[in-house]
Motif scaffolding. Structure first.
Motif, PDB file in Angstrom:
ATOM      1  N   TYR A   1      -7.370  -1.961   4.996  1.00  0.00           N
ATOM      2  CA  TYR A   1      -8.452  -2.125   5.832  1.00  0.00           C
ATOM      3  C   TYR A   1      -9.776  -2.750   5.392  1.00  0.00           C
TER       4      TYR A   1
ATOM      5  N   THR B   1       0.491  -2.435   7.978  1.00  0.00           N
ATOM      6  CA  THR B   1      -0.296  -2.703   9.494  1.00  0.00           C
ATOM      7  C   THR B   1       0.739  -3.136  10.261  1.00  0.00           C
TER       8      THR B   1
ATOM      9  N   PRO C   1      -9.419   3.306   7.702  1.00  0.00           N
ATOM     10  CA  PRO C   1      -9.579   3.140   8.865  1.00  0.00           C
ATOM     11  C   PRO C   1      -9.488   4.368   9.869  1.00  0.00           C
TER      12      PRO C   1
ATOM     13  N   GLU D   1       0.884  -1.051   0.101  1.00  0.00           N
ATOM     14  CA  GLU D   1      -0.089   0.114   0.222  1.00  0.00           C
ATOM     15  C   GLU D   1       0.778   1.243   0.017  1.00  0.00           C
TER      16      GLU D   1
ATOM     17  N   PHE E   1      -3.792   5.174  12.603  1.00  0.00           N
ATOM     18  CA  PHE E   1      -4.259   5.165  11.051  1.00  0.00           C
ATOM     19  C   PHE E   1      -5.151   6.173  11.026  1.00  0.00           C
TER      20      PHE E   1
ATOM     21  N   ARG F   1      -9.682  -5.638   4.328  1.00  0.00           N
ATOM     22  CA  ARG F   1      -9.516  -7.120   4.581  1.00  0.00           C
ATOM     23  C   ARG F   1     -10.297  -7.268   5.829  1.00  0.00           C
ATOM     24  N   HIS F   2     -10.771  -6.369   6.414  1.00  0.00           N
ATOM     25  CA  HIS F   2     -11.571  -6.648   7.689  1.00  0.00           C
ATOM     26  C   HIS F   2     -13.145  -6.856   7.412  1.00  0.00           C
TER      27      HIS F   2
ATOM     28  N   LEU G   1      -1.241  -4.204  16.551  1.00  0.00           N
ATOM     29  CA  LEU G   1      -2.578  -3.616  16.200  1.00  0.00           C
ATOM     30  C   LEU G   1      -3.104  -5.003  15.617  1.00  0.00           C
ATOM     31  N   SER G   2      -2.539  -5.772  14.579  1.00  0.00           N
ATOM     32  CA  SER G   2      -3.214  -6.673  13.960  1.00  0.00           C
ATOM     33  C   SER G   2      -2.690  -7.841  13.537  1.00  0.00           C
TER      34      SER G   2
ATOM     35  N   GLU H   1      -5.808   8.117   8.348  1.00  0.00           N
ATOM     36  CA  GLU H   1      -5.873   8.143   7.059  1.00  0.00           C
ATOM     37  C   GLU H   1      -7.135   9.121   6.670  1.00  0.00           C
TER      38      GLU H   1
END
Ligand SMILES: NC(=O)NCCC(=O)O
Length: 384
Positions: free
Chosen positions: A234, A259, A200, A119, A205, A236-237, A263-264, A207
């Motif tokens: 994001y 990411t 997000p 990304e 994040f 993908r969630h 966090l993930s 953004e």
């Protein structure tokens, strides 16, 4: 063991688990064992010399009577930024072009047909800072920017489709910014672009300070090597986001991401893999690597001290298949190129076995969702 030196789950398992148990652990963790792709020695040497992790795997399908195998090689590239974040903008972009260009050259030696970068690959992931300058200066035209021209040259030189996720400036619509993946055909033509649908609002994040939710829907790009789509980070969630690309016929969905571990990381190995299973397609999850420092500190709105970095981007890019198998991940700490040969026939074979598309009650969901998004919606709960 500190977060920054833990290289990968796979390396730790290989080092500490004896052979027979390791085989079983891998079967349970990764699904059916993938054949390793035999990569040219020149590619292996170049990866060593250029200091990046190079791995290759084959996802096979059963032979069919009426269809020939439909093999396509994808390349997933993860990388650190090169220059400090306060270096001149053009120098930072040019240094990333050079680095990614040398990895793409190795991808070409490995016979990659479709390559995808991480990304906003031409810049640090600076959206945590909430500052406009100089970060908005990294934005470029998707159709005609410096980076798109660079990718067009790569595409033509190597006969490779290039998926290039950038910060886009859309001059036609008031110079607005978008988080966009540009899809360049192997002929060098810009086939189109896919904007990030879900922005997000979690952790650092920030953004949403820079750009809005994308307006390009769930476009699928018919390339010479198969039908591809791009679900940016994001997204993908959001299972429905993957689903809609698949509804439009995507055979491979790329998920270029940025990411961080705190966090993930526990979600990372699950989400793209689940999407491949649920949608009878291949998914390719790509994350950046390393820690990026910013001159001015920023806070996370959680009462904790201001800081200069986002935390560790943990790489770990991988490919997942519709049968639930997945490749090992690339390094957590090093740049990398993952080459995967996918037989796209597997998508229909698994669809015919598990029938998720056939058994999905889409008409029912569509009807209920249409009601649920209405202001006057009343949840369907039966009470005594
Ligand atoms: N780049 C991005 O959307 N990151 C959000 C955090 C995450 O999805 O893990």
């Amino acid at each position: 063991m500190s977060e920054y030196v833990f290289e990968s789950l796979e390396k730790t398992l290989e080092t500490h688990i004896p052979g027979a148990e390791l085989k079983e652990i891998k079967r349970i963790l990764y699904g059916k064992e993938l054949r390793k792709l035999i990569l040219p020695q020149t590619a292996l040497d170049a990866a060593l010399e250029r200091d990046f992790d190079l791995q290759g795997y084959v996802f096979e399908a059963a032979p069919e009577q009426l269809r020939a195998p439909s093999a396509v090689r994808v390349g997933l590239i993860q990388n650190k930024i090169i220059l400090p974040t306060d270096a001149p903008v053009l120098d930072q972009i040019t240094a990333l072009h050079k680095r990614v260009g040398e990895i793409v050259e190795v991808a070409a030696i490995c016979g990659v047909n479709v390559v995808c970068f991480q990304e906003t690959w031409t810049m640090p992931f600076a959206f945590c800072t909430r500052e406009r300058e100089p970060w908005t200066e990294f934005a470029e035209s998707a159709e005609d920017g410096f980076t798109t021209h660079f990718c067009q040259e790569l595409a033509k030189k190597y006969n490779m489709v290039v998926v290039s996720p950038i910060l886009e400036r859309d001059e036609i619509h008031g110079g607005t910014l978008w988080n966009t993946a540009v899809v360049v055909s192997n002929t060098g033509t810009v086939l189109g672009k896919s904007r990030k649908n879900h922005i997000p609002r979690v952790g650092d994040f920030n953004e949403s300070t820079y750009y809005m939710e994308g307006n390009t829907g769930h476009q699928v790009f018919q390339t010479q090597f198969g039908k591809i789509a791009v679900n940016i980070c994001y997204g993908r969630h959001h299972p429905l986001n993957w689903f809609m690309y698949s509804m439009n016929g995507a055979e491979i969905i790329f998920n270029p991401s940025a990411t961080v571990g705190a966090l993930s990381e526990p979600m990372w190995s699950v989400e793209a893999r689940n999407a491949a299973i649920a949608n009878h397609c291949f998914t390719c999850a790509i994350n950046r690597v390393g820690v990026e420092y910013f001159k001015n500190e920023f806070t996370s709105g959680d009462g904790k001290k201001a800081h200069h970095d986002f935390g560790h981007f943990y790489g770990s890019s991988y490919v997942a298949a519709p049968d639930g198998s997945r490749s090992p991940g690339l390094s957590r700490t090093q740049d990398g190129l993952l080459v995967a040969e996918l037989d796209l026939n597997l998508n229909r074979q698994i669809a015919d076995k598990w029938n998720f598309k056939m058994t999905g009650r889409y008409d029912l969901y569509a009807e209920e969702l249409t009601k649920a998004v209405q202001h006057a919606f009343k949840p369907n709960i039966v009470k005594e």
